[in-house]
Structures are given as structure tokens and as C-alpha cells.
Design a protein around this motif. Structure first.
Motif, PDB file in Angstrom:
ATOM      1  N   PHE A  46       0.983  -1.265  -0.052  1.00 23.84           N
ATOM      2  CA  PHE A  46      -0.043  -0.072  -0.073  1.00 23.84           C
ATOM      3  C   PHE A  46       0.924   1.179  -0.057  1.00 23.84           C
ATOM      4  O   PHE A  46       0.582   2.176  -0.781  1.00 23.84           O
ATOM      5  N   LEU A  47       1.713   1.381   0.930  1.00 25.63           N
ATOM      6  CA  LEU A  47       2.611   2.398   1.049  1.00 25.63           C
ATOM      7  C   LEU A  47       3.363   2.858  -0.246  1.00 25.63           C
ATOM      8  O   LEU A  47       3.596   3.732  -0.813  1.00 25.63           O
ATOM      9  N   TYR A  48       4.195   1.590  -0.899  1.00 25.29           N
ATOM     10  CA  TYR A  48       4.690   1.604  -2.226  1.00 25.29           C
ATOM     11  C   TYR A  48       4.000   2.013  -3.287  1.00 25.29           C
ATOM     12  O   TYR A  48       4.340   3.087  -4.026  1.00 25.29           O
ATOM     13  N   THR A  49       2.644   1.834  -3.518  1.00 26.08           N
ATOM     14  CA  THR A  49       1.923   2.231  -4.430  1.00 26.08           C
ATOM     15  C   THR A  49       1.275   3.566  -4.259  1.00 26.08           C
ATOM     16  O   THR A  49       1.130   4.461  -5.405  1.00 26.08           O
ATOM     17  N   ALA A  50       1.017   4.028  -2.940  1.00 20.34           N
ATOM     18  CA  ALA A  50       0.538   5.166  -2.835  1.00 20.34           C
ATOM     19  C   ALA A  50       1.471   6.306  -2.919  1.00 20.34           C
ATOM     20  O   ALA A  50       1.067   7.363  -3.435  1.00 20.34           O
ATOM     21  N   VAL A  51       2.691   6.005  -2.483  1.00 18.31           N
ATOM     22  CA  VAL A  51       3.736   7.110  -2.723  1.00 18.31           C
ATOM     23  C   VAL A  51       4.262   7.135  -4.116  1.00 18.31           C
ATOM     24  O   VAL A  51       4.475   8.174  -4.714  1.00 18.31           O
ATOM     25  N   GLY A  52       4.437   6.084  -4.714  1.00 19.76           N
ATOM     26  CA  GLY A  52       5.118   5.806  -5.929  1.00 19.76           C
ATOM     27  C   GLY A  52       4.267   5.931  -7.302  1.00 19.76           C
ATOM     28  O   GLY A  52       4.556   6.092  -8.379  1.00 19.76           O
ATOM     29  N   ALA A  53       2.948   6.022  -7.177  1.00 18.01           N
ATOM     30  CA  ALA A  53       1.867   6.047  -8.144  1.00 18.01           C
ATOM     31  C   ALA A  53       2.088   7.245  -9.259  1.00 18.01           C
ATOM     32  O   ALA A  53       2.219   6.754 -10.484  1.00 18.01           O
ATOM     33  N   ASP A  54       2.617   8.522  -8.630  1.00 11.75           N
ATOM     34  CA  ASP A  54       2.628   9.162  -9.652  1.00 11.75           C
ATOM     35  C   ASP A  54       4.227   9.698  -9.886  1.00 11.75           C
ATOM     36  O   ASP A  54       4.603  10.680 -10.692  1.00 11.75           O
ATOM     37  N   VAL A  55       5.170   8.882  -9.476  1.00 10.52           N
ATOM     38  CA  VAL A  55       6.669   9.027  -9.794  1.00 10.52           C
ATOM     39  C   VAL A  55       7.256   7.659 -10.553  1.00 10.52           C
ATOM     40  O   VAL A  55       8.336   7.537 -10.402  1.00 10.52           O
ATOM     41  N   THR A  56       6.234   7.007 -10.997  1.00  7.17           N
ATOM     42  CA  THR A  56       6.872   5.747 -11.712  1.00  7.17           C
ATOM     43  C   THR A  56       7.432   4.735 -10.986  1.00  7.17           C
ATOM     44  O   THR A  56       8.541   4.336 -11.306  1.00  7.17           O
ATOM     45  N   TRP A  57       7.285   4.448  -9.750  1.00  6.21           N
ATOM     46  CA  TRP A  57       7.566   3.404  -9.215  1.00  6.21           C
ATOM     47  C   TRP A  57       6.868   2.109  -9.765  1.00  6.21           C
ATOM     48  O   TRP A  57       5.840   1.909  -9.425  1.00  6.21           O
ATOM     49  N   THR A  58       7.683   1.310 -10.354  1.00  6.56           N
ATOM     50  CA  THR A  58       6.963  -0.067 -10.832  1.00  6.56           C
ATOM     51  C   THR A  58       7.739  -0.990 -10.616  1.00  6.56           C
ATOM     52  O   THR A  58       7.389  -2.369 -10.959  1.00  6.56           O
ATOM     53  N   VAL A 101      26.496  -1.627   5.870  1.00  2.40           N
ATOM     54  CA  VAL A 101      26.126  -0.790   5.099  1.00  2.40           C
ATOM     55  C   VAL A 101      24.518  -0.847   5.101  1.00  2.40           C
ATOM     56  O   VAL A 101      23.708  -1.951   5.173  1.00  2.40           O
ATOM     57  N   VAL A 102      23.948   0.443   5.136  1.00  4.62           N
ATOM     58  CA  VAL A 102      22.481   0.343   5.192  1.00  4.62           C
ATOM     59  C   VAL A 102      21.819   1.062   3.856  1.00  4.62           C
ATOM     60  O   VAL A 102      22.350   2.335   3.822  1.00  4.62           O
ATOM     61  N   GLU A 103      20.921   0.636   3.253  1.00  2.00           N
ATOM     62  CA  GLU A 103      20.527   1.234   2.016  1.00  2.00           C
ATOM     63  C   GLU A 103      19.048   1.961   2.473  1.00  2.00           C
ATOM     64  O   GLU A 103      18.474   1.356   3.021  1.00  2.00           O
ATOM     65  N   ILE A 104      18.777   3.173   2.024  1.00  2.43           N
ATOM     66  CA  ILE A 104      17.407   3.572   2.033  1.00  2.43           C
ATOM     67  C   ILE A 104      16.872   3.189   0.635  1.00  2.43           C
ATOM     68  O   ILE A 104      17.030   3.750  -0.398  1.00  2.43           O
ATOM     69  N   SER A 105      16.178   1.965   0.758  1.00  6.97           N
ATOM     70  CA  SER A 105      15.591   1.507  -0.388  1.00  6.97           C
ATOM     71  C   SER A 105      14.212   2.126  -0.900  1.00  6.97           C
ATOM     72  O   SER A 105      14.169   2.355  -2.179  1.00  6.97           O
ATOM     73  N   TYR A 106      13.657   2.627  -0.171  1.00 11.01           N
ATOM     74  CA  TYR A 106      12.587   3.595  -0.717  1.00 11.01           C
ATOM     75  C   TYR A 106      12.156   4.765   0.503  1.00 11.01           C
ATOM     76  O   TYR A 106      12.283   4.381   1.447  1.00 11.01           O
ATOM     77  N   PHE A 107      11.809   5.937   0.021  1.00  6.26           N
ATOM     78  CA  PHE A 107      11.522   6.948   0.790  1.00  6.26           C
ATOM     79  C   PHE A 107      10.566   7.756  -0.040  1.00  6.26           C
ATOM     80  O   PHE A 107      10.936   8.116  -1.173  1.00  6.26           O
ATOM     81  N   GLY A 108       9.371   8.291   0.408  1.00  8.71           N
ATOM     82  CA  GLY A 108       8.717   9.403  -0.121  1.00  8.71           C
ATOM     83  C   GLY A 108       7.260   9.600   0.838  1.00  8.71           C
ATOM     84  O   GLY A 108       7.011   8.828   1.680  1.00  8.71           O
TER      85      GLY A 108
END
Length: 193
Positions: A46-58, A101-108
Motif C-alpha cells: 500500500f505504501l509503495y503504490t500510494a507514494v510511487g503511483a505518480d513518480v513511476t515506481w514500477t 551498510v544500510v540502504e534507504i531502499s524507498y522514501f517518499g
């Protein structure tokens, strides 16, 4: 096939002292940042699609439930959620890797919550949680490096937000990518302005 030019920037920080914290929203703003302690593929998707819907997270749209579960169950993977008066406003996802090492894999942020000062605060708290990740995952090495990538398809303030928080650019990669439609938000919806 049509393509689009995309620039990807890779940024890092190698010391918790490099963090330049954003101003914390005042208490009346109702902003809280909470760790999603129970891995939930449904909530993360839900978070991934809600944040990424308009910035082409696919890239994760085709992940099935098992793949989401496997990712979220990895030691050192955490999701921190910004809430505005109880409503999810955005998230930051941390993925611990080997050698500290820590990656910020998604943020928005979800579109209606952008431009309110929430992003800088969420990034600040997420970076702090990346630096103290080993305190919650004792089998992990202490964090030595936090890195992230962002690209020209992300929000217009993404790169500057990382730089303002103390991240340094370590690589820039231009590329041509297949032109894809953004997956949402949904027919008839528009971002609050």
C-alpha cells in the motif's frame, strides 16, 4: 519502443555526525513517525503504490505476496511511517546489508502530504534509525555507511532533500529507460494542491 532519459544519482553518508537534521514539525502538526514493527506485505505494498503511483515506481508492482514477505522478513529491513493525525503520509524503508551498510531502499510521501515539511523530518528520522539499526538487530554490524539513490523521475525536491540532510553524491548514471505510464493514482484522482 519509446524511451525516456533518466539520470540516477547515488548518495551516501559515512558518519552519523554528517546528518543535518530538518526542522521538526511543531506538535500541533500531528506528525508522528512510527516503525511498522510487524512485517506486513499488504501495508508495505500500500505504501509503495500510494507514494510511487505518480513518480513511476514500477519495479515492485509485480512482486507477489511471497516475495514481499521474504524481503520484509530479512533481518535489518525496517519500514518507518510518517502519520499526519493518524493518516499514513509517507514512509522510509531501510535495508541492512553486509559490512555495516544500510540502504534507504524507498522514501517518499503520498502526494497530498508533499510540500508541508514532512519529508525532511521523515528523512532525518530515517537516517537516525539507519545509524542505530544494529541496536534493534544485534546480529548486525554497527552501521558504517548509509546510501540511497534517487532519479530524475522522483519528486523535484528529492535530490536537494538528501543533500540538505548531509548526503554526498558519489555517482551519477544517465540512461535511457523504456517509457512507462505511471501506475496511478487512479482514474479521476488528482493530487491535492
Amino acid at each position: 519502443m519509446d524511451t525516456v532519459s533518466v539520470t540516477t544519482w547515488y548518495l551516501e553518508t559515512t558518519s552519523p555526525g554528517e546528518l543535518a537534521p530538518a526542522r521538526m514539525p511543531d506538535e500541533a502538526s500531528g506528525i508522528r513517525i512510527v516503525r511498522s514493527e510487524i512485517p506486513s506485505p499488504e501495508f508495505s505494498r500500500f505504501l509503495y503504490t500510494a507514494v510511487g503511483a505518480d513518480v513511476t515506481w514500477t519495479d515492485r508492482l509485480e512482486w507477489d505476496h511471497a516475495r514481499w514477505t521474504a524481503f520484509l522478513d530479512r533481518p535489518g529491513v525496517e519500514t518507518w511511517v510518517a502519520y499526519a493525525n493518524g493518516t499514513p503520509a509517507g514512509f522510509i524503508e531501510l535495508a541492512g546489508h553486509g559490512e555495516g551498510v544500510v540502504e534507504i531502499s524507498y522514501f517518499g510521501l503520498i502526494a497530498p502530504f508533499r510540500g508541508r515539511g514532512i519529508g525532511g523530518h521523515l528523512l532525518t528520522e530515517g537516517v537516525r534509525r539507519a545509524w542505530d539499526l544494529a541496536a534493534r538487530w544485534p546480529e548486525r554490524e554497527r552501521t558504517r555507511r548509509v546510501w540511497v539513490h534517487t532519479c530524475s523521475k522522483d519528486g523535484p525536491h528529492a535530490l536537494d532533500n538528501y543533500r540538505r540532510r548531509g548526503f554526498r553524491l558519489f555517482d551519477t548514471v544517465p540512461a535511457e529507460e523504456p517509457l512507462r505510464e505511471t501506475p496511478g493514482p487512479w482514474p479521476g484522482a488528482r493530487a491535492a494542491g
